[in-house]
Design a protein around this motif. Structure first.
Motif, PDB file in Angstrom:
ATOM      1  N   ARG A  88      -3.844   4.394 -12.654  1.00  0.00           N
ATOM      2  CA  ARG A  88      -3.267   4.022 -11.350  1.00  0.00           C
ATOM      3  C   ARG A  88      -2.694   5.249 -10.647  1.00  0.00           C
ATOM      4  O   ARG A  88      -2.835   5.391  -9.434  1.00  0.00           O
ATOM      5  CB  ARG A  88      -2.205   2.945 -11.534  1.00  0.00           C
ATOM      6  N   ARG A  91      -5.512   7.126  -9.237  1.00  0.00           N
ATOM      7  CA  ARG A  91      -6.007   6.448  -8.036  1.00  0.00           C
ATOM      8  C   ARG A  91      -5.118   6.766  -6.838  1.00  0.00           C
ATOM      9  O   ARG A  91      -5.609   6.996  -5.730  1.00  0.00           O
ATOM     10  CB  ARG A  91      -6.073   4.941  -8.269  1.00  0.00           C
ATOM     11  N   GLU A  92      -3.812   6.789  -7.031  1.00  0.00           N
ATOM     12  CA  GLU A  92      -2.888   7.142  -5.949  1.00  0.00           C
ATOM     13  C   GLU A  92      -3.135   8.575  -5.482  1.00  0.00           C
ATOM     14  O   GLU A  92      -3.100   8.855  -4.282  1.00  0.00           O
ATOM     15  CB  GLU A  92      -1.445   6.973  -6.410  1.00  0.00           C
ATOM     16  N   ARG A  93      -3.387   9.479  -6.428  1.00  0.00           N
ATOM     17  CA  ARG A  93      -3.679  10.877  -6.076  1.00  0.00           C
ATOM     18  C   ARG A  93      -4.932  10.953  -5.219  1.00  0.00           C
ATOM     19  O   ARG A  93      -4.964  11.640  -4.199  1.00  0.00           O
ATOM     20  CB  ARG A  93      -3.860  11.720  -7.356  1.00  0.00           C
ATOM     21  N   THR A  95      -6.216   8.485  -3.405  1.00  0.00           N
ATOM     22  CA  THR A  95      -5.911   7.846  -2.121  1.00  0.00           C
ATOM     23  C   THR A  95      -5.193   8.816  -1.196  1.00  0.00           C
ATOM     24  O   THR A  95      -5.514   8.906  -0.001  1.00  0.00           O
ATOM     25  CB  THR A  95      -5.060   6.571  -2.349  1.00  0.00           C
ATOM     26  N   ASP A  96      -4.232   9.562  -1.719  1.00  0.00           N
ATOM     27  CA  ASP A  96      -3.518  10.554  -0.914  1.00  0.00           C
ATOM     28  C   ASP A  96      -4.468  11.640  -0.413  1.00  0.00           C
ATOM     29  O   ASP A  96      -4.386  12.067   0.746  1.00  0.00           O
ATOM     30  CB  ASP A  96      -2.376  11.182  -1.709  1.00  0.00           C
ATOM     31  N   ILE A  98      -7.666  11.313   0.143  1.00  0.00           N
ATOM     32  CA  ILE A  98      -8.504  10.698   1.169  1.00  0.00           C
ATOM     33  C   ILE A  98      -7.760  10.648   2.492  1.00  0.00           C
ATOM     34  O   ILE A  98      -8.318  10.975   3.554  1.00  0.00           O
ATOM     35  CB  ILE A  98      -8.971   9.286   0.734  1.00  0.00           C
ATOM     36  N   LYS A  99      -6.493  10.265   2.460  1.00  0.00           N
ATOM     37  CA  LYS A  99      -5.690  10.209   3.689  1.00  0.00           C
ATOM     38  C   LYS A  99      -5.589  11.588   4.334  1.00  0.00           C
ATOM     39  O   LYS A  99      -5.695  11.720   5.564  1.00  0.00           O
ATOM     40  CB  LYS A  99      -4.301   9.656   3.392  1.00  0.00           C
ATOM     41  N   GLN A 102      -8.892  12.367   5.936  1.00  0.00           N
ATOM     42  CA  GLN A 102      -9.069  11.594   7.164  1.00  0.00           C
ATOM     43  C   GLN A 102      -8.248  12.180   8.304  1.00  0.00           C
ATOM     44  O   GLN A 102      -8.714  12.226   9.447  1.00  0.00           O
ATOM     45  CB  GLN A 102      -8.705  10.125   6.931  1.00  0.00           C
TER      46      GLN A 102
END
Length: 120
Positions: A88, A91-93, A95-96, A98-99, A102
């Motif tokens: 998890r 996954r947060e790493r 997600t960060d 990806i943000k 973007q």
């Protein structure tokens, strides 16, 4: 099996197999001549490594989680109690990251949009 057979069975280059060994992901035995000898189970290990790399995990993390991953041929399943929490966090790493990408993409889009339209 020797290196050539391992390459054939996994589709992974010799260079990558050596890298996996350097990272502690594979541990082939060595013949007196220095040649590497892989076990049949190493083919499955390479498959798990490739899947975890595709999931975005770095090799250092894969080395930690690999002993706690069961592979039923279609799904990788964590079998150690603390592994899900670690995954998890990974996954947060991701997600960060990806943000951040973007946001960079949005800034680049704004720069491109501000420029002349007749330039490729």
């Amino acid at each position: 099996m020797r290196m050539g057979e391992m390459v054939r069975r996994t589709g992974v280059s010799e260079r990558l197999l050596r890298y996996y060994e350097e990272q502690g992901l594979l541990m082939p035995t060595r013949l007196p001549s220095g040649y590497r000898v892989y076990a049949d189970a190493d083919v499955d290990t390479v498959r798990r490594v490739r899947a975890l790399l595709a999931a975005g995990l770095p090799t250092a993390t894969i080395a930690q989680v690999l002993p706690c991953i069961r592979d039923d041929g279609t799904t990788l399943t964590p079998v150690c109690s603390d592994l899900v929490a670690q995954l998890r966090r990974e996954r947060e790493r991701i997600t960060d990251a990806i943000k951040e990408l973007q946001a960079s993409q949005g800034m680049l889009d704004a720069v491109i949009a501000a420029g002349p339209t007749d330039i490729d």
